[in-house]
Design a protein around this motif. Structure first.
Motif, PDB file in Angstrom:
ATOM      1  N   ARG A   1      81.188   5.428  72.684  1.00 49.11           N
ATOM      2  CA  ARG A   1      80.492   6.536  72.643  1.00 49.11           C
ATOM      3  C   ARG A   1      80.728   7.566  73.873  1.00 49.11           C
ATOM      4  NH1 ARG A   1      77.301   2.270  76.227  1.00 49.11           N
ATOM      5  NH2 ARG A   1      78.588   3.133  78.717  1.00 49.11           N
ATOM      6  N   ASP A   2      81.314   6.723  74.464  1.00 50.17           N
ATOM      7  CA  ASP A   2      81.629   8.348  76.486  1.00 50.17           C
ATOM      8  C   ASP A   2      82.840   9.137  75.578  1.00 50.17           C
ATOM      9  OD1 ASP A   2      80.083   6.548  77.566  1.00 50.17           O
ATOM     10  OD2 ASP A   2      80.995   5.757  78.402  1.00 50.17           O
ATOM     11  N   ASN A   3      83.657   8.725  74.618  1.00 48.09           N
ATOM     12  CA  ASN A   3      84.625   9.926  74.629  1.00 48.09           C
ATOM     13  C   ASN A   3      84.851  10.044  72.718  1.00 48.09           C
ATOM     14  OD1 ASN A   3      86.516   9.224  77.667  1.00 48.09           O
ATOM     15  ND2 ASN A   3      85.784   6.574  76.670  1.00 48.09           N
ATOM     16  N   VAL A   4      84.509   9.685  72.226  1.00 49.32           N
ATOM     17  CA  VAL A   4      84.169   9.921  70.385  1.00 49.32           C
ATOM     18  C   VAL A   4      83.166  10.535  70.381  1.00 49.32           C
ATOM     19  CG1 VAL A   4      86.126   9.321  68.519  1.00 49.32           C
ATOM     20  CG2 VAL A   4      86.935   8.222  70.506  1.00 49.32           C
ATOM     21  N   GLY A   5      83.365  11.873  69.908  1.00 46.53           N
ATOM     22  CA  GLY A   5      82.702  12.151  68.278  1.00 46.53           C
ATOM     23  C   GLY A   5      83.315  12.728  66.927  1.00 46.53           C
ATOM     24  N   ILE A   6      82.477  11.581  66.005  1.00 48.76           N
ATOM     25  CA  ILE A   6      83.187  11.638  64.799  1.00 48.76           C
ATOM     26  C   ILE A   6      82.224  12.851  63.088  1.00 48.76           C
ATOM     27  CG2 ILE A   6      84.088  10.013  62.842  1.00 48.76           C
ATOM     28  CD1 ILE A   6      83.995   8.018  64.699  1.00 48.76           C
ATOM     29  N   VAL A   7      83.253  13.125  62.997  1.00 46.73           N
ATOM     30  CA  VAL A   7      82.378  14.361  61.639  1.00 46.73           C
ATOM     31  C   VAL A   7      82.595  13.703  60.430  1.00 46.73           C
ATOM     32  CG1 VAL A   7      81.811  16.357  60.613  1.00 46.73           C
ATOM     33  CG2 VAL A   7      81.671  16.057  63.356  1.00 46.73           C
ATOM     34  N   PHE A   8      81.906  13.012  59.833  1.00 44.49           N
ATOM     35  CA  PHE A   8      82.650  12.359  58.609  1.00 44.49           C
ATOM     36  C   PHE A   8      81.944  13.243  56.978  1.00 44.49           C
ATOM     37  CE2 PHE A   8      81.207   9.313  60.670  1.00 44.49           C
ATOM     38  CZ  PHE A   8      83.036   8.221  60.397  1.00 44.49           C
ATOM     39  N   GLN A   9      82.756  13.266  56.407  1.00 45.36           N
ATOM     40  CA  GLN A   9      82.689  13.886  55.086  1.00 45.36           C
ATOM     41  C   GLN A   9      81.287  13.691  54.610  1.00 45.36           C
ATOM     42  OE1 GLN A   9      85.602  13.668  52.124  1.00 45.36           O
ATOM     43  NE2 GLN A   9      83.875  13.884  50.323  1.00 45.36           N
ATOM     44  N   ALA A  10      80.472  12.505  54.625  1.00 42.98           N
ATOM     45  CA  ALA A  10      79.301  12.022  54.179  1.00 42.98           C
ATOM     46  C   ALA A  10      78.052  11.839  55.037  1.00 42.98           C
ATOM     47  CB  ALA A  10      79.252  10.342  53.422  1.00 42.98           C
ATOM     48  N   PHE A  11      78.543  12.375  56.378  1.00 42.37           N
ATOM     49  CA  PHE A  11      77.301  13.208  56.952  1.00 42.37           C
ATOM     50  C   PHE A  11      76.966  11.654  58.206  1.00 42.37           C
ATOM     51  CE2 PHE A  11      75.633  15.954  53.271  1.00 42.37           C
ATOM     52  CZ  PHE A  11      76.823  16.364  53.001  1.00 42.37           C
ATOM     53  N   HIS A  12      76.114  10.297  57.082  1.00 41.31           N
ATOM     54  CA  HIS A  12      76.413   9.295  58.003  1.00 41.31           C
ATOM     55  C   HIS A  12      74.764   9.288  58.602  1.00 41.31           C
ATOM     56  CE1 HIS A  12      79.286   6.971  55.450  1.00 41.31           C
ATOM     57  NE2 HIS A  12      79.968   8.187  56.007  1.00 41.31           N
ATOM     58  N   LEU A  13      73.923  10.258  57.970  1.00 49.86           N
ATOM     59  CA  LEU A  13      72.620  10.222  59.150  1.00 49.86           C
ATOM     60  C   LEU A  13      72.381   9.485  58.753  1.00 49.86           C
ATOM     61  CD1 LEU A  13      72.144  14.177  58.727  1.00 49.86           C
ATOM     62  CD2 LEU A  13      73.548  13.175  61.141  1.00 49.86           C
ATOM     63  N   ILE A  14      71.001   8.718  59.571  1.00 55.94           N
ATOM     64  CA  ILE A  14      70.241   7.982  59.080  1.00 55.94           C
ATOM     65  C   ILE A  14      68.810   8.528  58.932  1.00 55.94           C
ATOM     66  CG2 ILE A  14      68.506   5.990  60.829  1.00 55.94           C
ATOM     67  CD1 ILE A  14      70.641   5.612  63.490  1.00 55.94           C
ATOM     68  N   PRO A  15      68.345   8.433  57.507  1.00 59.04           N
ATOM     69  CA  PRO A  15      67.577   8.857  56.801  1.00 59.04           C
ATOM     70  C   PRO A  15      66.218   8.603  57.262  1.00 59.04           C
ATOM     71  CG  PRO A  15      68.510   6.707  55.349  1.00 59.04           C
ATOM     72  CD  PRO A  15      68.816   7.059  56.789  1.00 59.04           C
ATOM     73  N   THR A  16      66.106   7.695  58.066  1.00 56.33           N
ATOM     74  CA  THR A  16      63.941   7.106  58.120  1.00 56.33           C
ATOM     75  C   THR A  16      64.110   8.224  59.996  1.00 56.33           C
ATOM     76  OG1 THR A  16      64.964   5.378  59.554  1.00 56.33           O
ATOM     77  CG2 THR A  16      64.551   5.482  56.789  1.00 56.33           C
ATOM     78  N   MET A  17      65.352   8.918  60.520  1.00 60.75           N
ATOM     79  CA  MET A  17      65.206   9.292  61.284  1.00 60.75           C
ATOM     80  C   MET A  17      65.026  11.014  61.277  1.00 60.75           C
ATOM     81  SD  MET A  17      67.293   7.096  64.367  1.00 60.75           S
ATOM     82  CE  MET A  17      66.416   5.749  65.100  1.00 60.75           C
ATOM     83  N   THR A  18      64.522  11.503  62.491  1.00 53.64           N
ATOM     84  CA  THR A  18      64.635  13.033  62.121  1.00 53.64           C
ATOM     85  C   THR A  18      65.777  13.756  62.661  1.00 53.64           C
ATOM     86  OG1 THR A  18      63.613  13.314  64.173  1.00 53.64           O
ATOM     87  CG2 THR A  18      61.916  13.260  62.232  1.00 53.64           C
ATOM     88  N   ALA A  19      66.314  14.919  62.081  1.00 50.23           N
ATOM     89  CA  ALA A  19      67.541  15.371  63.110  1.00 50.23           C
ATOM     90  C   ALA A  19      67.186  15.246  64.519  1.00 50.23           C
ATOM     91  CB  ALA A  19      66.890  17.234  62.867  1.00 50.23           C
ATOM     92  N   LEU A  20      66.240  15.437  65.204  1.00 50.10           N
ATOM     93  CA  LEU A  20      66.343  15.108  66.627  1.00 50.10           C
ATOM     94  C   LEU A  20      66.366  13.580  67.748  1.00 50.10           C
ATOM     95  CD1 LEU A  20      65.667  16.338  69.309  1.00 50.10           C
ATOM     96  CD2 LEU A  20      63.490  15.708  69.535  1.00 50.10           C
ATOM     97  N   GLU A  21      66.085  12.998  66.320  1.00 51.98           N
ATOM     98  CA  GLU A  21      65.881  11.596  66.615  1.00 51.98           C
ATOM     99  C   GLU A  21      67.321  10.758  66.582  1.00 51.98           C
ATOM    100  OE1 GLU A  21      61.476  10.242  65.982  1.00 51.98           O
ATOM    101  OE2 GLU A  21      63.193   9.939  63.954  1.00 51.98           O
ATOM    102  N   ASN A  22      68.185  11.605  65.086  1.00 54.07           N
ATOM    103  CA  ASN A  22      69.445  11.323  64.480  1.00 54.07           C
ATOM    104  C   ASN A  22      70.357  11.786  66.132  1.00 54.07           C
ATOM    105  OD1 ASN A  22      71.172  10.109  62.118  1.00 54.07           O
ATOM    106  ND2 ASN A  22      68.145  11.278  61.166  1.00 54.07           N
ATOM    107  N   VAL A  23      70.059  12.868  66.591  1.00 55.68           N
ATOM    108  CA  VAL A  23      71.513  13.406  67.683  1.00 55.68           C
ATOM    109  C   VAL A  23      70.656  12.412  68.652  1.00 55.68           C
ATOM    110  CG1 VAL A  23      71.564  15.384  68.951  1.00 55.68           C
ATOM    111  CG2 VAL A  23      71.006  15.900  66.513  1.00 55.68           C
ATOM    112  N   ALA A  24      69.918  12.719  69.324  1.00 57.93           N
ATOM    113  CA  ALA A  24      69.767  11.192  70.303  1.00 57.93           C
ATOM    114  C   ALA A  24      69.955  10.150  70.080  1.00 57.93           C
ATOM    115  CB  ALA A  24      67.910  11.625  70.773  1.00 57.93           C
TER     116      ALA A  24
END
Length: 238
Positions: free
Chosen positions: A86-109
Protein backbone atom coordinates in the motif's frame (compact mmCIF):
# COMPACT_ATOMS: atom_id res chain seq x y z
CA UNK A 1 24.87 7.60 -3.16
CA UNK A 2 21.22 6.66 -2.55
CA UNK A 3 20.42 3.24 -1.17
CA UNK A 4 19.03 0.83 -3.77
CA UNK A 5 15.26 0.59 -3.92
CA UNK A 6 15.57 -3.12 -4.82
CA UNK A 7 18.24 -5.51 -3.56
CA UNK A 8 17.82 -9.23 -4.22
CA UNK A 9 20.38 -11.78 -3.11
CA UNK A 10 20.31 -15.42 -4.30
CA UNK A 11 16.52 -15.40 -4.56
CA UNK A 12 15.05 -18.80 -5.35
CA UNK A 13 11.51 -20.00 -5.75
CA UNK A 14 10.54 -23.66 -5.96
CA UNK A 15 6.90 -24.69 -6.29
CA UNK A 16 5.39 -28.16 -5.98
CA UNK A 17 3.75 -29.93 -8.91
CA UNK A 18 2.43 -33.41 -9.66
CA UNK A 19 5.70 -34.16 -11.46
CA UNK A 20 7.75 -32.95 -8.50
CA UNK A 21 9.29 -29.64 -7.40
CA UNK A 22 9.65 -26.99 -10.13
CA UNK A 23 12.36 -24.34 -9.89
CA UNK A 24 10.84 -21.04 -11.04
CA UNK A 25 13.63 -18.69 -9.93
CA UNK A 26 17.18 -20.00 -9.66
CA UNK A 27 19.41 -17.67 -7.73
CA UNK A 28 18.47 -14.10 -8.68
CA UNK A 29 20.89 -11.32 -7.70
CA UNK A 30 19.61 -7.88 -8.65
CA UNK A 31 20.17 -4.30 -7.50
CA UNK A 32 18.03 -1.42 -8.80
CA UNK A 33 18.70 2.22 -7.99
CA UNK A 34 15.94 4.77 -7.32
CA UNK A 35 14.59 6.34 -10.50
CA UNK A 36 15.74 3.62 -12.88
CA UNK A 37 13.48 2.25 -15.61
CA UNK A 38 14.17 -1.46 -15.96
CA UNK A 39 13.00 -3.51 -18.92
CA UNK A 40 12.63 -7.18 -17.96
CA UNK A 41 12.71 -9.36 -21.07
CA UNK A 42 12.97 -13.04 -21.95
CA UNK A 43 10.93 -15.92 -23.36
CA UNK A 44 7.63 -17.00 -21.87
CA UNK A 45 8.23 -19.10 -18.77
CA UNK A 46 11.57 -17.48 -17.98
CA UNK A 47 10.36 -16.18 -14.61
CA UNK A 48 9.75 -12.50 -15.41
CA UNK A 49 6.25 -12.20 -13.97
CA UNK A 50 7.17 -14.35 -10.99
CA UNK A 51 10.08 -12.03 -10.24
CA UNK A 52 7.67 -9.09 -10.35
CA UNK A 53 5.39 -10.85 -7.87
CA UNK A 54 8.35 -11.45 -5.54
CA UNK A 55 9.24 -7.75 -5.69
CA UNK A 56 5.65 -6.88 -4.79
CA UNK A 57 5.60 -9.25 -1.84
CA UNK A 58 2.86 -11.29 -3.51
CA UNK A 59 5.01 -14.43 -3.83
CA UNK A 60 7.40 -15.32 -1.00
CA UNK A 61 10.72 -16.78 -2.15
CA UNK A 62 11.82 -20.24 -1.07
CA UNK A 63 15.30 -18.91 -0.27
CA UNK A 64 17.34 -15.73 -0.49
CA UNK A 65 16.84 -12.13 0.59
CA UNK A 66 14.37 -9.61 -0.84
CA UNK A 67 14.81 -5.98 0.18
CA UNK A 68 12.53 -3.35 -1.33
CA UNK A 69 12.49 0.31 -0.25
CA UNK A 70 14.95 -0.58 2.53
CA UNK A 71 12.51 -3.15 3.92
CA UNK A 72 13.41 -6.82 4.23
CA UNK A 73 10.31 -8.66 3.04
CA UNK A 74 11.56 -12.05 4.18
CA UNK A 75 9.34 -13.47 6.86
CA UNK A 76 6.75 -10.67 6.88
CA UNK A 77 3.17 -11.75 7.48
CA UNK A 78 0.29 -11.06 5.08
CA UNK A 79 -0.92 -7.96 6.95
CA UNK A 80 2.57 -6.45 7.01
CA UNK A 81 3.07 -7.23 3.33
CA UNK A 82 -0.28 -5.65 2.43
CA UNK A 83 0.68 -2.49 4.33
CA UNK A 84 4.09 -2.50 2.62
CA UNK A 85 2.49 -2.72 -0.85
CA UNK A 86 0.00 0.00 0.00
CA UNK A 87 2.74 2.43 0.94
CA UNK A 88 5.53 1.53 -1.48
CA UNK A 89 4.42 -0.38 -4.58
CA UNK A 90 2.12 0.35 -7.49
CA UNK A 91 1.21 -2.51 -9.85
CA UNK A 92 -0.17 -2.30 -13.38
CA UNK A 93 -1.34 -5.61 -14.84
CA UNK A 94 -2.06 -6.61 -18.42
CA UNK A 95 -5.67 -7.41 -17.50
CA UNK A 96 -6.33 -4.08 -15.66
CA UNK A 97 -7.88 -5.76 -12.56
CA UNK A 98 -10.35 -2.97 -11.89
CA UNK A 99 -13.34 -3.62 -9.62
CA UNK A 100 -16.27 -3.78 -12.08
CA UNK A 101 -18.90 -2.56 -9.60
CA UNK A 102 -16.93 0.59 -8.76
CA UNK A 103 -16.56 3.74 -10.82
CA UNK A 104 -13.17 4.91 -12.07
CA UNK A 105 -13.07 7.38 -9.17
CA UNK A 106 -13.91 4.69 -6.61
CA UNK A 107 -11.31 2.29 -8.04
CA UNK A 108 -8.56 4.87 -7.63
CA UNK A 109 -9.80 5.92 -4.19
CA UNK A 110 -9.64 2.38 -2.75
CA UNK A 111 -5.89 2.29 -1.93
CA UNK A 112 -6.10 5.84 -0.60
CA UNK A 113 -8.93 4.86 1.74
CA UNK A 114 -6.93 1.84 2.91
CA UNK A 115 -4.10 4.24 3.69
CA UNK A 116 -6.45 6.36 5.78
CA UNK A 117 -6.48 9.44 3.52
CA UNK A 118 -9.36 11.72 4.52
CA UNK A 119 -9.44 13.33 1.06
CA UNK A 120 -9.29 10.03 -0.82
CA UNK A 121 -11.83 10.99 -3.48
CA UNK A 122 -10.32 14.43 -4.07
CA UNK A 123 -6.87 12.90 -4.51
CA UNK A 124 -8.29 10.15 -6.73
CA UNK A 125 -9.94 12.74 -8.97
CA UNK A 126 -6.62 14.57 -9.30
CA UNK A 127 -4.88 11.38 -10.37
CA UNK A 128 -7.56 10.64 -12.97
CA UNK A 129 -7.29 14.16 -14.36
CA UNK A 130 -3.55 13.64 -14.57
CA UNK A 131 -4.08 10.65 -16.88
CA UNK A 132 -6.63 12.65 -18.88
CA UNK A 133 -9.72 10.93 -17.51
CA UNK A 134 -11.24 13.83 -15.60
CA UNK A 135 -14.37 13.46 -17.73
CA UNK A 136 -14.77 9.75 -16.84
CA UNK A 137 -14.82 9.86 -13.05
CA UNK A 138 -18.28 8.35 -12.69
CA UNK A 139 -17.96 5.72 -15.42
CA UNK A 140 -17.70 2.02 -14.59
CA UNK A 141 -14.95 -0.17 -16.13
CA UNK A 142 -17.48 -1.73 -18.50
CA UNK A 143 -18.21 1.73 -19.89
CA UNK A 144 -14.53 2.46 -20.61
CA UNK A 145 -12.31 1.40 -23.48
CA UNK A 146 -9.30 -0.83 -22.84
CA UNK A 147 -6.95 2.13 -22.98
CA UNK A 148 -9.11 4.09 -20.56
CA UNK A 149 -9.22 1.16 -18.15
CA UNK A 150 -5.44 0.94 -18.23
CA UNK A 151 -5.23 4.68 -17.51
CA UNK A 152 -7.41 4.11 -14.44
CA UNK A 153 -5.07 1.28 -13.40
CA UNK A 154 -2.04 3.59 -13.75
CA UNK A 155 -3.78 6.31 -11.73
CA UNK A 156 -4.59 3.76 -9.03
CA UNK A 157 -1.00 2.46 -8.98
CA UNK A 158 0.38 5.96 -8.43
CA UNK A 159 -2.34 7.28 -6.13
CA UNK A 160 -0.57 6.59 -2.82
CA UNK A 161 2.79 7.98 -3.95
CA UNK A 162 4.43 4.59 -4.52
CA UNK A 163 8.06 4.91 -5.56
CA UNK A 164 8.26 1.43 -7.12
CA UNK A 165 6.02 0.90 -10.13
CA UNK A 166 5.70 -2.67 -11.44
CA UNK A 167 4.13 -3.16 -14.87
CA UNK A 168 3.44 -6.61 -16.31
CA UNK A 169 2.87 -6.40 -20.09
CA UNK A 170 0.73 -3.25 -19.64
CA UNK A 171 -0.02 -3.00 -23.38
CA UNK A 172 -0.73 -6.71 -23.93
CA UNK A 173 -4.52 -6.27 -24.23
CA UNK A 174 -4.41 -3.06 -26.26
CA UNK A 175 -4.17 -2.23 -29.94
CA UNK A 176 -0.89 -0.77 -31.19
CA UNK A 177 -1.94 2.88 -31.19
CA UNK A 178 -3.58 2.74 -27.75
CA UNK A 179 -0.63 0.76 -26.40
CA UNK A 180 1.78 3.45 -27.60
CA UNK A 181 -0.26 6.10 -25.79
CA UNK A 182 -0.24 4.07 -22.57
CA UNK A 183 3.54 3.58 -22.81
CA UNK A 184 4.08 7.32 -23.29
CA UNK A 185 1.89 7.99 -20.26
CA UNK A 186 3.66 5.37 -18.15
CA UNK A 187 7.13 6.77 -18.81
CA UNK A 188 5.88 10.33 -18.40
CA UNK A 189 4.42 9.81 -14.93
CA UNK A 190 7.43 7.70 -13.92
CA UNK A 191 9.73 10.62 -14.70
CA UNK A 192 7.45 13.17 -13.06
CA UNK A 193 7.27 11.13 -9.87
CA UNK A 194 10.96 10.17 -10.04
CA UNK A 195 9.68 6.65 -9.44
CA UNK A 196 11.43 3.39 -10.24
CA UNK A 197 9.81 1.35 -13.01
CA UNK A 198 10.22 -2.38 -13.56
CA UNK A 199 8.53 -3.30 -16.82
CA UNK A 200 7.95 -6.84 -18.09
CA UNK A 201 7.61 -6.80 -21.86
CA UNK A 202 8.00 -8.89 -25.01
CA UNK A 203 8.25 -5.72 -27.11
CA UNK A 204 11.92 -4.93 -27.96
CA UNK A 205 11.07 -1.31 -28.86
CA UNK A 206 9.44 -0.82 -25.48
CA UNK A 207 12.41 -2.32 -23.65
CA UNK A 208 14.71 0.06 -25.53
CA UNK A 209 13.02 3.01 -23.81
CA UNK A 210 14.26 1.80 -20.43
CA UNK A 211 17.55 2.85 -18.86
CA UNK A 212 18.56 -0.79 -18.37
CA UNK A 213 17.40 -4.03 -19.99
CA UNK A 214 17.69 -7.26 -18.01
CA UNK A 215 17.46 -10.58 -19.85
CA UNK A 216 16.01 -13.65 -18.15
CA UNK A 217 15.90 -17.29 -19.21
CA UNK A 218 15.07 -20.46 -17.31
CA UNK A 219 14.61 -18.64 -14.02
CA UNK A 220 17.95 -16.84 -14.15
CA UNK A 221 19.28 -13.44 -15.14
CA UNK A 222 21.55 -14.21 -18.08
CA UNK A 223 22.61 -10.71 -19.06
CA UNK A 224 21.91 -7.02 -18.99
CA UNK A 225 22.70 -3.96 -21.05
CA UNK A 226 22.02 -0.28 -21.37
CA UNK A 227 20.12 0.65 -24.56
CA UNK A 228 22.33 2.48 -27.02
CA UNK A 229 25.42 0.40 -26.32
CA UNK A 230 26.85 -1.89 -28.96
CA UNK A 231 26.45 -5.66 -28.61
CA UNK A 232 30.14 -5.90 -27.65
CA UNK A 233 29.39 -3.73 -24.62
CA UNK A 234 26.59 -5.99 -23.42
CA UNK A 235 27.43 -7.75 -20.17
CA UNK A 236 26.58 -11.46 -20.36
CA UNK A 237 26.26 -13.07 -16.98
CA UNK A 238 25.59 -16.67 -17.96
Amino acid sequence: MADPIVALSDVRLTLPSRAGPVEILRGIDLVISPGEAIGLVGPSGSGKTTLLMVLAGLEPPSAGTVKVASRDLTGLGEDALAAFRRDNVGIVFQAFHLIPTMTALENVAVPLEFKGERNAFTLAAEQLKRVRLGHRLDHYPGQLSGGEQQRVAIARALATGAQLLLADEPTGNLDQETGAQIVDLLFSVQKEEKATLVLVTHDPALAERCSRVIHMADGRIIGERQPGRTPAETEVLA
